[in-house]
Design a protein around this motif. Sequence first.
Motif, PDB file in Angstrom:
ATOM      1  N   TYR A  76      30.777  47.433  45.221  1.00 54.69           N
ATOM      2  CA  TYR A  76      31.090  47.448  46.652  1.00 54.69           C
ATOM      3  C   TYR A  76      32.489  47.999  46.920  1.00 54.69           C
ATOM      4  O   TYR A  76      32.712  48.684  47.910  1.00 54.69           O
ATOM      5  CB  TYR A  76      30.975  46.037  47.233  1.00 54.69           C
ATOM      6  CG  TYR A  76      29.616  45.422  46.992  1.00 54.69           C
ATOM      7  CD1 TYR A  76      28.487  45.905  47.628  1.00 54.69           C
ATOM      8  CD2 TYR A  76      29.459  44.361  46.091  1.00 54.69           C
ATOM      9  CE1 TYR A  76      27.235  45.355  47.397  1.00 54.69           C
ATOM     10  CE2 TYR A  76      28.213  43.795  45.851  1.00 54.69           C
ATOM     11  CZ  TYR A  76      27.102  44.302  46.498  1.00 54.69           C
ATOM     12  OH  TYR A  76      25.865  43.768  46.258  1.00 54.69           O
ATOM     13  N   THR A  77      33.406  47.672  46.061  1.00 57.99           N
ATOM     14  CA  THR A  77      34.795  48.105  46.197  1.00 57.99           C
ATOM     15  C   THR A  77      35.549  47.705  44.933  1.00 57.99           C
ATOM     16  O   THR A  77      35.151  46.759  44.238  1.00 57.99           O
ATOM     17  CB  THR A  77      35.468  47.429  47.410  1.00 57.99           C
ATOM     18  OG1 THR A  77      36.856  47.738  47.432  1.00 57.99           O
ATOM     19  CG2 THR A  77      35.324  45.911  47.357  1.00 57.99           C
ATOM     20  N   SER A  78      36.629  48.413  44.653  1.00 55.33           N
ATOM     21  CA  SER A  78      37.490  47.974  43.551  1.00 55.33           C
ATOM     22  C   SER A  78      38.381  46.817  43.993  1.00 55.33           C
ATOM     23  O   SER A  78      39.093  46.223  43.178  1.00 55.33           O
ATOM     24  CB  SER A  78      38.348  49.141  43.049  1.00 55.33           C
ATOM     25  OG  SER A  78      39.134  49.674  44.094  1.00 55.33           O
TER      26      SER A  78
ATOM     27  N   LYS B  86      42.240  39.225  42.633  1.00 58.06           N
ATOM     28  CA  LYS B  86      41.382  40.393  42.401  1.00 58.06           C
ATOM     29  C   LYS B  86      40.552  40.133  41.152  1.00 58.06           C
ATOM     30  O   LYS B  86      41.041  39.583  40.166  1.00 58.06           O
ATOM     31  CB  LYS B  86      42.223  41.654  42.207  1.00 58.06           C
ATOM     32  CG  LYS B  86      42.823  42.187  43.494  1.00 58.06           C
ATOM     33  CD  LYS B  86      43.203  43.651  43.377  1.00 58.06           C
ATOM     34  CE  LYS B  86      41.976  44.536  43.321  1.00 58.06           C
ATOM     35  NZ  LYS B  86      42.280  45.970  43.468  1.00 58.06           N
ATOM     36  N   THR B  87      39.287  40.547  41.195  1.00 51.59           N
ATOM     37  CA  THR B  87      38.400  40.283  40.062  1.00 51.59           C
ATOM     38  C   THR B  87      37.984  41.542  39.306  1.00 51.59           C
ATOM     39  O   THR B  87      37.392  41.442  38.234  1.00 51.59           O
ATOM     40  CB  THR B  87      37.115  39.572  40.528  1.00 51.59           C
ATOM     41  OG1 THR B  87      36.432  40.414  41.459  1.00 51.59           O
ATOM     42  CG2 THR B  87      37.453  38.248  41.187  1.00 51.59           C
ATOM     43  N   ILE B  88      38.276  42.718  39.846  1.00 52.84           N
ATOM     44  CA  ILE B  88      37.834  43.931  39.158  1.00 52.84           C
ATOM     45  C   ILE B  88      38.509  44.003  37.788  1.00 52.84           C
ATOM     46  O   ILE B  88      39.719  43.889  37.659  1.00 52.84           O
ATOM     47  CB  ILE B  88      38.149  45.206  39.997  1.00 52.84           C
ATOM     48  CG1 ILE B  88      37.405  46.416  39.434  1.00 52.84           C
ATOM     49  CG2 ILE B  88      39.627  45.449  40.130  1.00 52.84           C
ATOM     50  CD1 ILE B  88      35.918  46.381  39.645  1.00 52.84           C
ATOM     51  N   GLY B  89      37.703  44.124  36.753  1.00 50.39           N
ATOM     52  CA  GLY B  89      38.230  44.188  35.398  1.00 50.39           C
ATOM     53  C   GLY B  89      38.711  42.870  34.850  1.00 50.39           C
ATOM     54  O   GLY B  89      39.377  42.842  33.797  1.00 50.39           O
ATOM     55  N   LEU B  90      38.401  41.769  35.514  1.00 50.91           N
ATOM     56  CA  LEU B  90      38.839  40.456  35.049  1.00 50.91           C
ATOM     57  C   LEU B  90      38.309  40.221  33.641  1.00 50.91           C
ATOM     58  O   LEU B  90      37.110  40.335  33.385  1.00 50.91           O
ATOM     59  CB  LEU B  90      38.332  39.372  35.998  1.00 50.91           C
ATOM     60  CG  LEU B  90      38.877  37.960  35.795  1.00 50.91           C
ATOM     61  CD1 LEU B  90      40.384  37.918  35.972  1.00 50.91           C
ATOM     62  CD2 LEU B  90      38.196  36.996  36.781  1.00 50.91           C
ATOM     63  N   ASP B  91      39.220  39.899  32.727  1.00 56.59           N
ATOM     64  CA  ASP B  91      38.871  39.853  31.308  1.00 56.59           C
ATOM     65  C   ASP B  91      39.230  38.485  30.724  1.00 56.59           C
ATOM     66  O   ASP B  91      40.343  37.987  30.933  1.00 56.59           O
ATOM     67  CB  ASP B  91      39.623  40.962  30.565  1.00 56.59           C
ATOM     68  CG  ASP B  91      39.276  41.013  29.093  1.00 56.59           C
ATOM     69  OD1 ASP B  91      38.211  41.559  28.751  1.00 56.59           O
ATOM     70  OD2 ASP B  91      40.076  40.502  28.287  1.00 56.59           O
TER      71      ASP B  91
END
Length: 503
Positions: A305-307, A264-269
């Motif tokens: 597009y999506t979380s 998953k890449t959402i919020g990748l820090d």
Amino acid sequence: MSETGAETRPLVRELPDPTTASNVRYDPSFEELRDLAADDETTTEFGSPSYVSETRSRSADLTKNAVDAAFDEPDRELVDDAIARAGDREMVCVDRLMGRHPDATFCCRLFVPVEHAHIALGWRDLFEPSDGREPDLYTVMDPDYDETAIRVLPDEGFTAVLGTDYIGEAKKSFLRLYMYRIKEQGGLGLHAGSKRVRVRNEEGDLQTVGQVFMGLSATGKSTLTSHGCWLEDPEDATMLQDDVCGLLPDGTVAGSEGEGLFIKTIGLDAEEQPELYEAATHESAVFENVAVDDDGTVHFDEDRYTSNSRAVVQRDQLESADEEIDLERMDQAFFITRNPLMPPVAKLTDDQAAVAFMLGESIETSAGDPSRAGESIRVVGTNPFIIGPEGEEGNIFRDLIEALDIECYVINTGYLGEKSADVGVEESVTILTEAARGTIEWTDDDRTGLTIPESVPGFDIGEYYVPDHVEDYDEAVAELRAERRDYLEQFDELREEIRDAVY
């Protein structure tokens, strides 16, 4: 024909032979697949391809397998349609090997229409090239079908994926059957990450500990599995697998994915998840539903597009990823939860561990059901891909951990109470490291009914005592235990001693 005269695999023999069929492009290279998918690509600032799918999560409620449900005529028609359509249009066919262990390696064959070549592009980068053997498992994926349906024939090793273009559906079509095959061998398929940790124990001796992490998508499984634990040579921590493993009867944890991870890449820090960030920003990554501008600018913090934005990243871009994918021995198992009534970590008895396995407590994520994201849920084994009676899986798990003398823990990667104390990556990694060292001092706590840390080196664990963070804790935990007992009653096959171990 078999020795009994019965035909074997009649369905898959109806599929085109990719080596001779005029409508099939067989085993195209990464570059060839990328060229085929060029019209759908937005090239990122890193030089990697990015695609946007119509379907952006698994279609769990539209999935049906022939072991747990009777297939009626419409189900059979869906399977027949998938096979027929694979012979009627221009297709891409890719063969890859899933697993390396001699008892847990399967050749997988994926058929996808040429118009959706990006699915094959992302999928092929998770697994290793075939050695030319005959396929064991088959998936036909047809996103253009007029309804969404996933139909699984476990004994035939065949899956029809219709009406969805989500790469994750192709990936799980094979991993679902991988876990089923492992169970048939007397082991257990696990929706889990695995790592090998080498640390100095209390006596200063270097020891190797095999850790396995069971958790639903987006609960921190990839983060904890891939984290290097801030160790310095000669100590180290290496990731072996990120998603699906097979616990074999001898204690070996066989890996499934040899080349890539579907993260998953959402919020990748870059600061909290440096290794995953570096791998995702390498040109070898393949993005799906990540926010990417027309000029290639990537926004990992945006759910355009999506979380459930994703990337297929390569193992060789992760410093903590080992060259091997099989764990020689499973020493410690961690059940990842986000239940705010759970402590940062608790050590479990074998029966309690089987309870934790059956409860599979977490929160719903956008990878499963986006409409319920954030809700508390329970999924047996934190594994939504089980084929066969779920209670039976709990019994098998209980027997295996006892026979193999595996330590089990529940670890909370969320927060305590009403978000009054957050258990962050630093706290969780410290727990994992000190559990491997054997330096955590444990105490049986009457109020929580759990064995919890009295002290953890480098972590003020006293600040995270759950009852201090929950108003009316005793009432809340009594209600939770009653809910858990009621939940376990639905599993007829589950042994009574496991039900009685609810914590």
